[in-house]
Design a protein around this motif. Sequence first.
Motif, PDB file in Angstrom:
ATOM      1  N   UNK A  67      -1.416  -4.339  -5.322  1.00  0.00           N
ATOM      2  CA  UNK A  67      -1.177  -3.234  -4.611  1.00  0.00           C
ATOM      3  C   UNK A  67      -0.127  -2.146  -5.396  1.00  0.00           C
ATOM      4  N   UNK A  68      -0.476  -0.857  -4.978  1.00  0.00           N
ATOM      5  CA  UNK A  68       0.458   0.171  -5.689  1.00  0.00           C
ATOM      6  C   UNK A  68       0.187   1.372  -4.845  1.00  0.00           C
ATOM      7  N   UNK A  69       0.933   2.592  -5.369  1.00  0.00           N
ATOM      8  CA  UNK A  69       0.606   3.921  -4.550  1.00  0.00           C
ATOM      9  C   UNK A  69       0.346   4.791  -5.764  1.00  0.00           C
ATOM     10  N   UNK A  77     -10.052   8.541  -8.145  1.00  0.00           N
ATOM     11  CA  UNK A  77      -9.869   7.922  -9.545  1.00  0.00           C
ATOM     12  C   UNK A  77      -9.706   6.539  -9.238  1.00  0.00           C
ATOM     13  N   UNK A  78      -8.744   6.235  -8.360  1.00  0.00           N
ATOM     14  CA  UNK A  78      -8.326   4.715  -8.346  1.00  0.00           C
ATOM     15  C   UNK A  78      -9.538   3.976  -7.642  1.00  0.00           C
ATOM     16  N   UNK A  79      -9.929   4.544  -6.715  1.00  0.00           N
ATOM     17  CA  UNK A  79     -11.288   3.973  -5.680  1.00  0.00           C
ATOM     18  C   UNK A  79     -12.282   3.708  -6.799  1.00  0.00           C
ATOM     19  N   UNK A  80     -12.699   4.724  -7.634  1.00  0.00           N
ATOM     20  CA  UNK A  80     -13.820   4.747  -8.548  1.00  0.00           C
ATOM     21  C   UNK A  80     -13.599   3.454  -9.436  1.00  0.00           C
ATOM     22  N   UNK A  81     -12.295   2.818  -9.594  1.00  0.00           N
ATOM     23  CA  UNK A  81     -11.986   1.749 -10.606  1.00  0.00           C
ATOM     24  C   UNK A  81     -11.821   0.547  -9.821  1.00  0.00           C
ATOM     25  N   UNK A  82     -12.427   0.456  -8.602  1.00  0.00           N
ATOM     26  CA  UNK A  82     -12.576  -0.651  -7.894  1.00  0.00           C
ATOM     27  C   UNK A  82     -11.342  -1.001  -6.817  1.00  0.00           C
ATOM     28  N   UNK A  83     -10.296  -0.188  -6.792  1.00  0.00           N
ATOM     29  CA  UNK A  83      -9.302  -0.230  -5.714  1.00  0.00           C
ATOM     30  C   UNK A  83      -9.633   0.333  -4.298  1.00  0.00           C
ATOM     31  N   UNK A  84      -9.109  -0.270  -3.286  1.00  0.00           N
ATOM     32  CA  UNK A  84      -9.439   0.200  -2.027  1.00  0.00           C
ATOM     33  C   UNK A  84      -8.044   0.874  -1.463  1.00  0.00           C
ATOM     34  N   UNK A 112      -2.974   1.706  -2.457  1.00  0.00           N
ATOM     35  CA  UNK A 112      -4.251   1.216  -2.921  1.00  0.00           C
ATOM     36  C   UNK A 112      -4.242  -0.164  -3.002  1.00  0.00           C
ATOM     37  N   UNK A 113      -5.262  -1.024  -2.812  1.00  0.00           N
ATOM     38  CA  UNK A 113      -4.990  -2.536  -3.067  1.00  0.00           C
ATOM     39  C   UNK A 113      -6.158  -3.265  -3.485  1.00  0.00           C
ATOM     40  N   UNK A 114      -5.911  -4.398  -3.760  1.00  0.00           N
ATOM     41  CA  UNK A 114      -7.326  -5.417  -4.103  1.00  0.00           C
ATOM     42  C   UNK A 114      -6.841  -6.695  -3.497  1.00  0.00           C
ATOM     43  N   UNK A 115      -7.941  -7.413  -2.893  1.00  0.00           N
ATOM     44  CA  UNK A 115      -7.455  -8.842  -2.448  1.00  0.00           C
ATOM     45  C   UNK A 115      -8.411  -9.711  -3.004  1.00  0.00           C
TER      46      UNK A 115
END
Length: 143
Positions: A67-69, A77-84, A112-115
């Motif tokens: 998780x990060x902001x 940019x972050x979403x294209x790299x797999x973060x939601x 943004x996060x990833x679980x």
Amino acid sequence: MALLDGDIVIAALDILTKDVVHAGSRYCVGGLSTVATRLDRRGQGHGHRLVQNARETMLQTGHDLGIFTCDRPLQPFCEHAGWEHLPGAVLLGGTREDPFPSDQAPFDKVTLGAFFTSVARRARHTFHGARIELYPGTIDKLW
Ligand SMILES: CC(C)(COP(=O)(O)OP(=O)(O)OC[C@H]1O[C@@H](n2cnc3c(N)ncnc32)[C@H](O)[C@@H]1OP(=O)(O)O)[C@@H](O)C(=O)NCCC(=O)NCCS
């Protein structure tokens, strides 16, 4: 993590790790900080590669979630790299005594996060719209 061209650092980021208690459960949480690509090498996919790789690395090194902001314009940019995107989620940085929230003025940040683990995936909904007590301290005040 650093992406090298010979002995030149082209892009780099830090993966930070902390145990966080959220909605009654404890998670091993990873975060990204100081993501940067050299000015003269931007726009060539290096940042994308590194931010994608950081996600894979967190998954492989026992984090429940990442998780990060980031500033709102960098969300795609972050979403294209797999973060939601976690709509409405706010990270509380700093310390419990001296909080440094990601929704303070004049910031315009998204979370943004990833679980990664099944426990974290089941709790995904508890991170949406939540104020998440990260409290990473006074050095890397906000992820
Ligand atoms: C953000 C940063 C790391 C991107 O690195 P990069 O190596 O240029 O990234 P990439 O080449 O992989 O770019 C991927 C995409 O992000 C977009 N992007 C990059 N910087 C952007 C910015 N500041 N605002 C909006 N979009 C941006 C690019 O346009 C590209 O989109 P496209 O693939 O649709 O053309 C780099 O611009 C940088 O170092 N910025 C200063 C530090 C910073 O803001 N860090 C982010 C903290 S979360």
